[in-house]
Design an enzyme around this catalytic site. Structure first.
Site, PDB file in Angstrom:
ATOM      1  CE  LYS A 137      33.939  24.271  39.536  1.00 44.11           C
ATOM      2  NZ  LYS A 137      34.635  25.695  39.250  1.00 44.11           N
ATOM      3  CB  THR A 188      39.975  35.206  40.900  1.00 48.31           C
ATOM      4  OG1 THR A 188      38.944  34.332  41.351  1.00 48.31           O
ATOM      5  CG2 THR A 188      40.193  36.338  41.829  1.00 48.31           C
ATOM      6  N   GLY A 220      42.846  28.674  39.759  1.00 51.58           N
ATOM      7  CA  GLY A 220      44.305  28.885  40.288  1.00 51.58           C
ATOM      8  C   GLY A 220      45.107  29.407  39.024  1.00 51.58           C
ATOM      9  N   GLY A 247      41.222  30.919  43.104  1.00 55.76           N
ATOM     10  CA  GLY A 247      41.322  32.341  43.476  1.00 55.76           C
ATOM     11  C   GLY A 247      42.731  32.878  43.894  1.00 55.76           C
TER      12      GLY A 247
END
Lengths: 256, 66
Positions: free
Chosen positions: A99, A209, A187, A160
């Site tokens: 990534k 997150t 997000g 996050g």
């Protein structure tokens, strides 16, 4: 319905991809990932602790035979650093996936598009399966596909932030134009955000997150598992058209 | 000889290889990647790659991340 996600010949069991950051400990990480049903697990490359001989390794909890390990270049601010981290990641011998994440701004963690593009081009030529993290920019997505990206990973909102998909129309345009799988990365905040991404037609969602930062991460992990499945099925089913006015569901005929 | 390991100055016996360094540090070679002076040392060369005075060694592994 046969509905497998395949990227460069690799078959993915789940359309939910999860990160391993911000958990209380490795036990919680392992339990949350198990509950999420994910088979792609992102990890970061960092210095090994050379002082604590008893330190445990993440891969002792996340078995690379069971999960596809997706190393990231998180924390890199230049193309050169991203290349260095990517090459080190591959050298562990666990994965050819990478990534690419080259950060351009500390406060928003938005990607540096130019550096991301260059790094993608170089690493794709070196045989990596490159999955770049990008802004929700349809033109950038096309450039990355030309550069050899195996998939594109536009953000839903800042990393996050938990804000959910801020620009579904851009994601839709990327989906229409990019000839590679589209993975919403970063997000999302809760299950409905994930379902929306999948209903738009995204091929997968990568999050961290939203699970690790929930009050009960393992419960949220399970919610995310269902959200991905529900959203994907709804996309495949084809939603009804939106109408401004009501249409009765019960017949008028036969009324008294 | 003096070698920098993950940013820390360390004193090692002459002739220490990447393999023997990992053994001293009790690090499982399968779990890490190693760089010496910004060049990756392939796992198959861990046994043969002798470190030299002034080398900068980086030993990395995977940690939690998103």
């Amino acid at each position: 319905m046969d509905d497998k996600l395949i990227i460069k010949g690799i078959e993915f069991k789940s359309r939910l991809w999860v990160g391993t950051g911000k958990y209380k400990d490795f036990e919680e990480t392992a339990k949350a990932i198990e509950a999420s049903g994910a088979d792609v697990v992102t990890v970061a490359v960092r210095r090994t602790n050379i002082f604590d001989r008893k330190s445990v390794n993440l891969l002792d909890f996340i078995d690379p035979k069971k999960y596809k390990i997706l190393p990231n270049t998180a924390g890199c601010y230049t193309m050169e650093d991203a290349l260095r981290y990517a090459r080190l990641a591959r050298e562990t011998g666990v994965s050819d996936l990478i990534k690419i994440e080259v950060i351009g701004d500390e406060k928003t963690l938005f990607p540096d598009a130019c550096a991301t593009l260059k790094a993608t081009e170089i690493l794709a030529k070196e045989g990596f399966i490159v999955l770049p993290y990008i802004n929700d920019d349809p033109v950038m997505a096309l450039r990355l596909v030309d550069a050899g990206a195996a998939a594109v990973m536009p953000l839903a909102a800042p990393i996050g932030s938990g804000l959910g998909i801020r620009n579904p129309y851009n994601i839709k345009i990327i989906l229409e134009q990019a000839k590679v799988p589209v993975v919403v990365d970063a997000g999302v905040g809760t299950a409905s955000d994930v379902a929306i991404a999948m209903e738009l037609g995204c091929d997968a969602v990568l999050l961290n997150t939203a699970i690790a930062g929930a009050k009960y991460p393992i419960v949220m992990a399970e919610a995310m598992k269902h959200a991905v499945i529900a959203g994907r099925l709804a996309f495949k089913a084809g939603r009804m058209p939106r109408k401004l006015y009501a249409t009765a569901s019960s017949p008028i005929e036969g009324m008294l | 000889m003096k070698v920098k390991i993950n940013g820390t100055d360390s004193e090692l016996q002459d002739g220490v290889t990447v393999s023997s360094l990992l053994e001293i540090l009790q690090i499982e070679p399968a779990r890490v990647a190693v760089e010496v002076n910004l060049q990756i040392v392939k796992k198959c060369n861990f046994n043969d790659h002798a470190l030299k005075d002034g080398d900068a060694v980086e030993i990395v592994n995977f940690v939690g991340g998103g």
